[in-house]
Enzyme design. Sequence first.
Site, short mmCIF file in Angstrom:
data_model
loop_
_atom_site.label_atom_id
_atom_site.label_comp_id
_atom_site.label_asym_id
_atom_site.label_seq_id
_atom_site.Cartn_x
_atom_site.Cartn_y
_atom_site.Cartn_z
N GLU A 1 -43.74 1.75 47.14
CA GLU A 1 -42.50 1.20 46.59
C GLU A 1 -42.35 -0.29 46.84
OE1 GLU A 1 -37.79 2.38 47.04
OE2 GLU A 1 -39.30 3.96 47.05
N ASP B 1 -40.84 5.95 48.73
CA ASP B 1 -39.94 6.53 49.72
C ASP B 1 -39.54 7.94 49.28
OD1 ASP B 1 -40.07 4.14 51.07
OD2 ASP B 1 -38.19 3.37 50.24
N TYR C 1 -37.76 5.68 58.67
CA TYR C 1 -37.07 5.46 57.40
C TYR C 1 -35.56 5.41 57.64
CZ TYR C 1 -36.05 5.94 52.40
OH TYR C 1 -35.62 5.73 51.13
#
Length: 870
Positions: free
Chosen positions: A7, A106, A312
């Site tokens: 990403e 993600d 994350y």
Amino acid sequence: MKLIVTEKNQTARRIADILSGGKAKREGGPKSTLYTFNENGEDVKCIGMRGHILEVDFPEEYQKWRQVEVGELLDAKIVKIPIDKALVTTLKKVARKADSVVIATDYDREGELIGFDIMKLIKEVNPGVTFSRALFSALTETQIEEAFANTGCLQENLARAGETRQDIDLIWGAVLTRFISLATKRGGKKFLSAGRVQSPTLTLLVNREQEIKAFVPEDFWVVSAVCERDGDRFTARHKTERFTREEDARSAFDHIAEEGKVTSVKTRERKVKPPAPFNTTSFLAAASTLKITPAQAMRIAEGLYTKGIISYPRVDNTVYPESLDLREVLRSFSGADVVGSLAGELLKKKSLSPTRGKKRATDHPPIYPTRAATKGKLKGPEWRIYELVARRFMATLSEPALARSTVVDLDIGGEPFIARGDVILDEGFLRFYPYSRKKDDELPGLGEGDMVRVADREIEGKQTQPPARYTQSKLIMKMEELSLGTKSTRHNIIQGLADREYASGNPLKPSDTGIAVASTLERHATLVTTPEMTAQLEQDMDSIVEGRQSLEGVVDTSREILKGILETMEESKEEISREIREGMRGAVLGACPDCGKDMILRKASRSGNRFAGCSGFPDCKRTLQLPQRGEITALGESCPECGNPRIRLELEGGKRFEFCLNPECPTWPSVTGEAMAKILGELQGPTVLGACPDCGKDMILRKASRSGNRFAGCSGFPGCKRTLQLPQRGEITALGESCPECGNPRIRLELEGGKRFEFCLNPECPTWPSVTGEAMAKILEELQGPTVLGACLDCGGKIRVRKGKKSGNRFAGCDGYPKCRVSYRLPQEGEIKQSGESCDECGAPIILLDQKGRKPRKMCINRECETNSE
């Protein structure tokens, strides 16, 4: 050849570095996002995107607002357009030669949607290639190696849910924004926006502001006594915590004797539970206590994640999964500055029992640190965020704190008093997570029957306070409670309100425009401003993930709802236009003393200074000065002496003044004090520095609306746009004369320490060389103005070229210093100019550097940014 698509660029670099054992090489120059390496004899290329590579929009024929009926957008086709055409071209070029593709975006709805968009683009040039999906929650060696050894498939329903949100937000945003902008004739950069999540969020702020304005304070009195026992002092308050009648409070105060007697002592010990693990909302709320805004905190957290330093950060989960090795996490950052030694203490525990929050999800674990970091490698806000995450993780594995509360009842002159104390006996988790610790309030050792001496007594008049405005963190928590937006978008919604100038500050205060838009929509399109419809959409998208609903069905239902709202708004179009336009013009302060029309609170377009102006302008040009500080509320009455409007001014700290807007009115002498003297100075008008060299009118000392920098501006604006730079330090006094050489006003500048300089405001004037010295050199630099290079990522201020006091070396520093200490090293040779661009990688300003013997080039001001690596 195997192709891995991530990403972001930093993620691609990190994954390539892990899978190649540090042997990956960048292909295509320093700004390329493509990395190559060999894995078990197979060529592997890893390319990073820049978030979404496609954006949704309406076809070209719908782009001209005034030529397309707003209602036509309801059924218009939605198309996807490349955001970065060059990057898409590179992706397709590399993908043509791929045998297999691994999507490593993600793992959430947005990431899955980006993955599907990538897959569609690749299939256009390589339809036979195979696809797989790598899932991970942290960019650590263990997780990346495991993710790529056990790849799965893209989840279409998850991507469809993300696409549904994208489509609906486009339709609602475009329809509502165009309608209110066209209705109020606000086009171009001044358009008014509205949206599915933005509007109900703004309404929360506006409703709270209306509660504050409608609040009627009530007086009350507090009686207290300072008591002493064996040299130790403590404060006791009357058992009637709030006296609503002053005479009752005065009676209790008069009864206070020189001694008091302890009638009872009660103590209890209690456990204070450690906090739950961080999800996105609780993390952003905690970061705000460090004076880091949600948008800034999220940007920093994402950067730390892509560097492999934390997990994350976009998560709902507050329960650690059983698969997470808690001891391994502690070991991973045991070498970190400051927090590493604390991690070592926890590793000595025989067992680790983490706390659990109320929200449990299976996509990602709560936020936790993944490796050691040092202060030297992380800038100030980055380090504070890393330390916050590390300390929170350790707190969740710690023991409860033990506190002792003490309540002492006293009889003082027949009046009941209470003293309270609270101390921490065992720090427990507070040793690791001190942010929530309160200062100990310990009472001396007292027993029933003990006598205490009354050293002082006080009666204090107070007022009840209105509800507080939402801070950014409190608003995010409220949005989560009402299902407004998602963990990934809430901070952007709040930033959008600031960008549209609907609200500002922290706590957030809605502007006149924000109030006008929200209030009008609430009256004429209630559903747009309530969270119910948005909350229902969140449920619908969960149904799409579970396969119980389709994208088309949910979007069509949303179109029908919006169609009904638009029909209602069309029926009230003229009212909506009038109400918004009237609301935007500012608060009504009272009647104009000249013509009787409304006096409106306005802001000067250049200086940003507020003033009262007649709504009958240009027929009536009456204006009245206003204080530049404090909260202004109209009292709804005119002064009986001079006829000017009367207002209430509330300053920080709660001080209130009521007065009319005529400082020459006979009623003014009754209002005294230092604070009022400053207000008087503001109302008597701005400082005149001299005559304008262009038109002869007054040059006024002003302040720039954004930077706050002072400058001299012609009172003839907008007819005359003459401005002159002013020094930003020192006391400025007009000399009342013009320079005989160039005609500019001459001033006296007095610096700290008593140094004085007299000069004209033209640094190119022949008289200037006669004024020398280091202090004057700094003044000269201020008058010429240091070069602005771009916006500060931390506070939004201006980054300027500066010079070190001792070394003389130039560097870039923020205008917000000392509150904001962001700075960058600059090349010491060559000419540096602003490019007006920001770095795609780190967001810092891009500069233009022109050095002898080299071609002029662009470079990121952040020397540590990977775009500067050769």
